[in-house]
Design a protein around this motif. Structure first.
Motif, short mmCIF file in Angstrom:
data_model
loop_
_atom_site.label_atom_id
_atom_site.label_comp_id
_atom_site.label_asym_id
_atom_site.label_seq_id
_atom_site.Cartn_x
_atom_site.Cartn_y
_atom_site.Cartn_z
N PRO A 38 45.62 19.40 28.92
CA PRO A 38 45.37 20.28 30.09
C PRO A 38 44.01 20.06 30.87
CG PRO A 38 45.36 21.46 28.04
CD PRO A 38 45.83 20.23 27.65
N VAL A 39 44.14 20.26 32.14
CA VAL A 39 42.85 20.32 33.01
C VAL A 39 42.94 21.63 33.89
CG1 VAL A 39 41.90 19.16 34.89
CG2 VAL A 39 42.72 17.70 33.12
N LEU A 40 41.55 22.21 33.64
CA LEU A 40 41.38 23.48 34.71
C LEU A 40 40.79 23.05 35.81
CD1 LEU A 40 39.90 25.55 31.78
CD2 LEU A 40 42.14 25.76 32.44
N GLY B 17 42.54 33.92 26.19
CA GLY B 17 43.77 34.60 25.93
C GLY B 17 45.02 34.06 26.78
N GLY B 18 44.63 33.70 27.98
CA GLY B 18 45.61 33.22 29.05
C GLY B 18 46.12 31.82 28.57
N LEU B 19 45.14 31.00 27.88
CA LEU B 19 45.48 29.60 27.46
C LEU B 19 46.43 29.76 26.18
CD1 LEU B 19 41.95 27.87 27.70
CD2 LEU B 19 43.93 27.24 29.13
N SER C 153 45.18 25.92 23.77
CA SER C 153 44.00 26.60 23.59
C SER C 153 42.74 25.83 24.40
CB SER C 153 43.76 26.69 21.88
OG SER C 153 43.13 25.25 21.82
N VAL C 154 41.37 26.76 24.39
CA VAL C 154 40.57 26.13 24.91
C VAL C 154 39.89 24.88 24.25
CG1 VAL C 154 38.56 27.43 23.62
CG2 VAL C 154 38.36 26.93 26.11
N GLY C 155 40.12 24.55 23.01
CA GLY C 155 39.77 23.28 22.29
C GLY C 155 40.79 22.25 22.57
N GLU C 156 41.94 22.62 23.43
CA GLU C 156 42.65 21.34 23.88
C GLU C 156 42.40 20.93 25.23
OE1 GLU C 156 44.97 19.79 21.91
OE2 GLU C 156 44.07 21.24 20.38
N SER D 59 35.55 22.26 23.61
CA SER D 59 36.74 21.29 23.59
C SER D 59 35.99 19.68 23.82
CB SER D 59 37.43 21.60 24.87
OG SER D 59 36.77 21.46 26.02
N GLY D 60 34.76 19.55 24.28
CA GLY D 60 34.54 18.26 24.67
C GLY D 60 34.70 17.85 26.14
N ALA D 61 35.45 18.58 26.88
CA ALA D 61 35.87 18.33 27.95
C ALA D 61 34.80 17.95 28.95
CB ALA D 61 36.69 19.50 28.66
#
Length: 345
Positions: free
Chosen positions: A37-39, A55-57, A63-66, A90-92
């Motif tokens: 996933p990309v934000l 919470g939305g993720l 999750s934010v980690g993904e 996440s390292g994103a």
């Protein structure tokens, strides 16, 4: 539970609150890609906002980690604020247009006291009364300085290049440079069939550039070290016309709600600014400083009810409109005035 909306075709939005702001929230969009996933934007740097985002993720089964990457439409803290926390978790990667990255870099290097000095000088130059600049001077001399919004904003590690497709596996997301609200604002054109088969060419993540019910703030591009006379309103109007020609099926903005008929909304905004410029010419029948013009302009409330900080934003918008009128040859500075006044021609 976070307020999550599914838009189809692997796109969702999460309402992330903005503390003490009438806009209420930022719509953070999530886009599925083959690498994760990309934000699109992240929301304000605030514990409650972080809780709503994460919470939305979770509600979306991730999750934010993904998170694989973060694409920022522009540098304002209600869009870029949580990017650093997302990257830490996440390292994103984080991507932003170079012009807004320069703003982030400059803000991180700024001392609050230097900014207060600059703001006080600038307000005096446009005709602000002493009682308005006095609190800035007092805060500076007394050492009572707040941290600048965005002082801790994350530096992006990728550049969004206008006209190019972003490196998103399995998706076609093209960057469109739309300066005006900020110098490096971008819209993002998802060049894929609309999931509900609505007529038009894909969907548009419009950030703050194109909103269904409000006109974004168009002020000045603030750089204390650059004397270039910019024309943000001219940039914005040209960018609007460019977006109007795309013919997108649906717009996914960062505030309010998704909508169709982008071209119709563009037309409304173009007419709004032309009417406003025409109205300002009537005010400028008598020479006025930018501050005096702002006092007389129509806002969402009377001038005496506009909060202190919002008056600074209002006078910046007045200056942006003045610059447009001067560039069009419809107004000019009155020689020898200090602070400078402007008059219609």
């Amino acid at each position: 539970m976070s307020q999550v909306v599914e838009h189809g075709g692997g796109v969702w939005s999460i309402k992330v609150p903005i503390p003490d702001n009438p806009l209420g929230h930022t719509l953070v969009h999530l886009l599925d890609t083959d690498r994760g996933p990309v934000l699109v934007d992240t929301g304000w740097d605030d514990p409650a906002s972080w809780e709503e985002l994460t919470g939305g993720l979770t509600a979306l089964g991730t999750s934010v980690g993904e998170i694989h990457g973060v694409v920022i439409t522009h540098h304002h803290p209600d869009h870029h604020g949580l990017s650093g926390q997302v990257r830490e978790a996440s390292g994103a990667w984080i991507a932003m247009h170079a012009a807004d990255t320069a703003v982030v870099r400059r803000t991180r290097a700024s001392e609050p006291g230097d900014w207060l000095d600059y703001l006080a000088r600038k307000l005096e130059a446009v005709g602000a009364p002493p009682e308005h600049t006095a609190p800035l001077r007092a805060a500076r001399s007394g050492g009572r300085m707040r941290t600048l919004p965005g002082l801790r904003s994350a530096l992006p590690d990728r550049e969004i290049v206008p006209g190019e497709l972003l490196d998103l596996a399995g998706r076609r997301l093209r960057a469109i440079w739309t300066p005006g609200h900020t110098p490096g604002h971008v819209c993002l054109h998802l060049e894929e069939d609309h999931p509900a088969r609505l007529p038009g060419h894909g969907r548009l993540f419009s950030g703050d550039h194109l909103l269904p019910g409000i006109s974004p703030h168009i002020g000045l591009y603030e750089d204390p070290d650059d004397a270039t006379v910019t024309d943000p309103l001219g940039d914005y109007l040209a960018s609007l016309e460019r977006i109007g020609r795309l013919g997108v099926a649906e717009v996914l903005p960062a505030h309010q709600h998704a909508f169709t008929d982008a071209a119709g909304r563009v037309g409304e905004l173009l007419r709004h600014h032309e009417e406003r410029l025409t109205g300002l010419l009537s005010l400028l029948a008598t020479p006025l400083t930018p501050w005096q013009l702002a006092e007389r302009m129509e806002w969402n409330r009377p001038w005496d009810q506009i909060p202190y900080g919002s008056r600074n934003i209002a006078v910046s918008e007045a200056e942006a409109h003045l610059r447009r009128l001067v560039k069009l040859g419809r107004a000019e500075a009155v020689p020898g005035t200090d602070p400078v006044t402007y008059v219609a021609v």
